[in-house]
Design an enzyme around this catalytic site. Structure first.
Site, PDB file in Angstrom:
ATOM      1  N   VAL A   1      67.280  75.515  42.746  1.00 38.89           N
ATOM      2  CA  VAL A   1      68.047  75.935  43.923  1.00 38.89           C
ATOM      3  C   VAL A   1      69.414  76.455  43.502  1.00 38.89           C
ATOM      4  CG1 VAL A   1      69.104  75.177  46.084  1.00 38.89           C
ATOM      5  CG2 VAL A   1      66.820  74.362  45.459  1.00 38.89           C
TER       6      VAL A   1
ATOM      7  N   PRO B   1      75.384  68.298  33.963  1.00 41.68           N
ATOM      8  CA  PRO B   1      75.076  67.963  32.580  1.00 41.68           C
ATOM      9  C   PRO B   1      74.167  69.048  31.986  1.00 41.68           C
ATOM     10  CG  PRO B   1      74.821  66.039  33.984  1.00 41.68           C
ATOM     11  CD  PRO B   1      75.009  67.214  34.894  1.00 41.68           C
TER      12      PRO B   1
ATOM     13  N   GLY C   1      70.465  69.000  32.327  1.00 42.90           N
ATOM     14  CA  GLY C   1      69.887  69.177  33.657  1.00 42.90           C
ATOM     15  C   GLY C   1      69.736  70.631  34.078  1.00 42.90           C
TER      16      GLY C   1
ATOM     17  N   ASP D   1      69.817  72.310  51.659  1.00 45.84           N
ATOM     18  CA  ASP D   1      68.787  71.582  52.403  1.00 45.84           C
ATOM     19  C   ASP D   1      69.346  70.555  53.378  1.00 45.84           C
ATOM     20  OD1 ASP D   1      66.050  71.529  52.918  1.00 45.84           O
ATOM     21  OD2 ASP D   1      65.743  69.728  51.711  1.00 45.84           O
TER      22      ASP D   1
END
Length: 251
Positions: free
Chosen positions: A34, A54, A57, A117
């Site tokens: 996203v 990070p 990630g 979201d």
């Protein structure tokens, strides 16, 4: 009661704007799929992007943007001080509580924010966008159905001419050159009316085919308020052809 001649207010919508973020500092919290979409959108609008995440990630696309130095990476989790000196905040992390905290901090600082979201915690939404050069068409469902917005956007795109983006680029060039020919602010209404005539009377194919010489010729018809066709302009330039005046008569 008689029906009003004015449009009825529907309510419940969003004010859809073309938000100019060129050179603005946009903070993206998160580095997943996203976040990659958010980053792509704001980079296309020439924003300066900082990603807080990070490094482990990051998804493949975000890692690529970092590697290409298209964005700056802060290799750690979010801290409140990250909101210093930014103009917009986008979050895309799988932590609802952390996202809400970031949104509250943004509200305190009056920073526009989009919490992925979570429609109630968004000052603005990302729609589904079709892009063709300078042309951008956004479809928004106001947070109700992003997938459906994508379907509607694709349907609209399939019905657009293939050369619409190129035609718009040529019109933009002509418009800028017209401002140099008639720079007086009082000429504004006349400029708009004349450009409207060009757009309405010239087919997209001719707008795409218009070159610098054609533009120079066409601008000569601005003062009398005339709009010849592309064929008429080029016929005027052919050797042995009689001249062509602003009223579309021959001399």
């Amino acid at each position: 009661m008689a029906k009003s001649r004015f449009p009825e207010i529907q309510g419940g919508g969003s004010l859809i704007l073309a938000w100019q973020v060129r050179g603005k500092r946009v903070l993206v919290v998160g580095g997943g799929e996203v976040a990659a979409g958010r980053i792509y959108n704001v980079l296309n609008a020439d924003a300066k992007v900082t990603v807080i995440s990070p490094r482990e990630g990051l998804n493949e696309e975000v890692a690529y943007r970092v590697e290409q130095k298209q964005v700056d990476l802060v290799d750690r989790k979010f801290e409140p001080s990250d909101l210093d000196n930014v103009d917009m905040v986008l979050t895309a992390v799988d932590d609802p509580e952390a996202s809400t905290q970031i949104y509250k901090l943004c509200k305190e600082r009056k920073l526009p924010a989009n919490i992925a979201d979570v429609p109630p915690e968004c000052d603005f939404y990302f729609g589904s966008v079709h892009r063709d050069g300078p042309l951008q068409i956004m479809v928004s469902t106001n947070g109700n159905g992003p997938k459906l917005a994508n379907i509607v956007r694709r349907q609209i795109a399939t019905n657009l001419p293939d050369n619409i983006g190129a035609a718009i680029q040529k019109v933009g060039t002509l418009r800028r050159r017209l401002r140099k020919v008639a720079p007086d602010p009082d000429e504004g209404p006349k400029r708009m009316q004349w450009m409207s005539k060009v757009c309405e009377s010239w087919p997209l194919e001719d707008l795409c085919d218009m070159n610098d010489r054609d533009m120079e010729q066409l601008l000569g018809f601005y003062q009398p308020g005339k709009v010849p066709t592309l064929d008429q302009l080029r016929l005027h330039e052919q050797p042995g052809i009689v001249g062509f005046d602003g009223a579309f008569g021959w001399w």
